[in-house]
Design a protein around this motif. Structure first.
Motif, PDB file in Angstrom:
ATOM      1  N   CYS A  95      53.005  45.816  78.567  1.00 46.24           N
ATOM      2  CA  CYS A  95      52.534  45.098  77.580  1.00 46.24           C
ATOM      3  C   CYS A  95      52.339  46.194  76.440  1.00 46.24           C
ATOM      4  CB  CYS A  95      50.955  44.669  77.719  1.00 46.24           C
ATOM      5  SG  CYS A  95      51.026  43.241  78.957  1.00 46.24           S
ATOM      6  N   THR A  96      53.150  46.554  75.548  1.00 43.71           N
ATOM      7  CA  THR A  96      53.214  47.542  74.329  1.00 43.71           C
ATOM      8  C   THR A  96      53.529  46.469  73.384  1.00 43.71           C
ATOM      9  OG1 THR A  96      55.133  48.328  74.433  1.00 43.71           O
ATOM     10  CG2 THR A  96      53.764  49.278  75.865  1.00 43.71           C
ATOM     11  N   GLU A  97      53.100  47.161  72.069  1.00 44.76           N
ATOM     12  CA  GLU A  97      53.520  46.471  70.904  1.00 44.76           C
ATOM     13  C   GLU A  97      54.909  46.395  70.469  1.00 44.76           C
ATOM     14  OE1 GLU A  97      51.161  48.134  67.586  1.00 44.76           O
ATOM     15  OE2 GLU A  97      49.107  47.989  68.660  1.00 44.76           O
ATOM     16  N   ASP A  98      55.700  47.083  71.137  1.00 47.88           N
ATOM     17  CA  ASP A  98      57.033  47.159  71.005  1.00 47.88           C
ATOM     18  C   ASP A  98      57.928  46.010  71.979  1.00 47.88           C
ATOM     19  OD1 ASP A  98      56.651  48.924  68.897  1.00 47.88           O
ATOM     20  OD2 ASP A  98      57.101  50.786  70.109  1.00 47.88           O
ATOM     21  N   GLN A  99      57.092  45.999  73.029  1.00 51.53           N
ATOM     22  CA  GLN A  99      58.000  45.022  74.245  1.00 51.53           C
ATOM     23  C   GLN A  99      57.235  43.844  74.309  1.00 51.53           C
ATOM     24  OE1 GLN A  99      57.783  47.455  77.689  1.00 51.53           O
ATOM     25  NE2 GLN A  99      59.061  49.011  76.581  1.00 51.53           N
ATOM     26  N   HIS A 134      47.224  49.028  83.799  1.00 50.08           N
ATOM     27  CA  HIS A 134      46.155  50.018  83.296  1.00 50.08           C
ATOM     28  C   HIS A 134      45.023  49.045  82.306  1.00 50.08           C
ATOM     29  CE1 HIS A 134      48.889  49.536  79.917  1.00 50.08           C
ATOM     30  NE2 HIS A 134      47.977  49.655  78.946  1.00 50.08           N
ATOM     31  N   CYS A 135      43.960  50.165  82.244  1.00 50.84           N
ATOM     32  CA  CYS A 135      43.044  49.432  81.185  1.00 50.84           C
ATOM     33  C   CYS A 135      43.259  49.847  79.827  1.00 50.84           C
ATOM     34  CB  CYS A 135      41.499  50.137  81.762  1.00 50.84           C
ATOM     35  SG  CYS A 135      40.245  49.836  80.758  1.00 50.84           S
ATOM     36  N   ARG A 136      43.287  49.126  78.834  1.00 51.53           N
ATOM     37  CA  ARG A 136      43.522  49.725  77.622  1.00 51.53           C
ATOM     38  C   ARG A 136      42.429  50.445  76.834  1.00 51.53           C
ATOM     39  NH1 ARG A 136      47.541  46.675  74.399  1.00 51.53           N
ATOM     40  NH2 ARG A 136      48.039  44.712  75.159  1.00 51.53           N
ATOM     41  N   ILE A 137      41.063  50.167  77.339  1.00 55.83           N
ATOM     42  CA  ILE A 137      40.018  50.985  76.631  1.00 55.83           C
ATOM     43  C   ILE A 137      39.929  52.463  77.476  1.00 55.83           C
ATOM     44  CG2 ILE A 137      37.516  50.733  76.383  1.00 55.83           C
ATOM     45  CD1 ILE A 137      37.797  47.608  76.895  1.00 55.83           C
ATOM     46  N   HIS A 138      40.565  52.403  78.720  1.00 61.90           N
ATOM     47  CA  HIS A 138      40.100  53.643  79.406  1.00 61.90           C
ATOM     48  C   HIS A 138      41.778  53.787  79.925  1.00 61.90           C
ATOM     49  CE1 HIS A 138      36.343  51.524  79.666  1.00 61.90           C
ATOM     50  NE2 HIS A 138      35.937  52.767  79.066  1.00 61.90           N
ATOM     51  N   PRO A 139      42.600  54.537  79.058  1.00 63.74           N
ATOM     52  CA  PRO A 139      44.053  54.431  79.666  1.00 63.74           C
ATOM     53  C   PRO A 139      44.105  55.270  81.194  1.00 63.74           C
ATOM     54  CG  PRO A 139      44.043  55.047  77.540  1.00 63.74           C
ATOM     55  CD  PRO A 139      42.553  55.102  78.046  1.00 63.74           C
ATOM     56  N   ILE A 140      43.008  56.007  81.368  1.00 60.64           N
ATOM     57  CA  ILE A 140      43.132  56.800  82.737  1.00 60.64           C
ATOM     58  C   ILE A 140      42.959  55.940  83.980  1.00 60.64           C
ATOM     59  CG2 ILE A 140      40.680  57.135  83.134  1.00 60.64           C
ATOM     60  CD1 ILE A 140      41.194  59.891  84.042  1.00 60.64           C
ATOM     61  N   MET A 141      42.485  54.564  83.862  1.00 62.64           N
ATOM     62  CA  MET A 141      42.425  53.522  84.692  1.00 62.64           C
ATOM     63  C   MET A 141      43.778  52.997  84.973  1.00 62.64           C
ATOM     64  SD  MET A 141      38.994  51.691  83.604  1.00 62.64           S
ATOM     65  CE  MET A 141      39.020  50.558  84.865  1.00 62.64           C
TER      66      MET A 141
END
Ligand SMILES: [Cu+2]
Length: 124
Positions: free
Chosen positions: A68-72, A101-108
């Motif tokens: 889930c990215t803005e490009d895909q 992953h977690c959008r708010i905390h990408p480390i998750m």
């Protein structure tokens, strides 16, 4: 009253008593504020089984498939912000590996591994 209702459903054929519980009840994944953030961080589930993430932490988190990215356009699941005490459930996925992953905390980060079920999911 609850057990009576369940028995009635089984007798009416609405719930198949022969299915293993893991094919009908969601797999639970719990969000945490600290590592490993998603418990279990690597979750294995049969295809067709729903998966539910629960958020007992005091902050918002998301469950976002890595595609889930803005490009895909390949966004198979994205919960949006799940509030404290909230949960997010997805229906069964086809077999495969689904890192998220977690959008708010990408480390998750976590992963769901879906394996082929030997039992056809019930068709209601
Ligand atoms: Cu988060």
């Amino acid at each position: 009253m609850k057990w009576l209702w369940s028995v009635s459903l089984v007798m009416a054929g609405m719930v198949s008593p022969g299915l293993p519980t893991d094919a009908s009840s969601p797999l639970r994944i719990v969000m945490e504020d600290g590592s490993p953030y998603y418990i279990p961080v690597s979750a294995t589930v049969s295809s067709g089984s729903p998966i539910r993430w629960e958020n007992p932490t005091p902050t918002h988190h998301t469950v976002t498939y890595n595609g889930c990215t803005e490009d895909q356009p390949h966004c198979l699941f994205d919960s949006g912000p799940v509030p404290p005490g909230g949960e997010f459930t997805i229906p069964g996925l086809p077999s495969g590996r689904y890192p998220y992953h977690c959008r708010i905390h990408p480390i998750m980060r976590g992963i769901v591994v879906v394996i082929d079920a030997h039992v056809e999911p019930s068709r209601l």
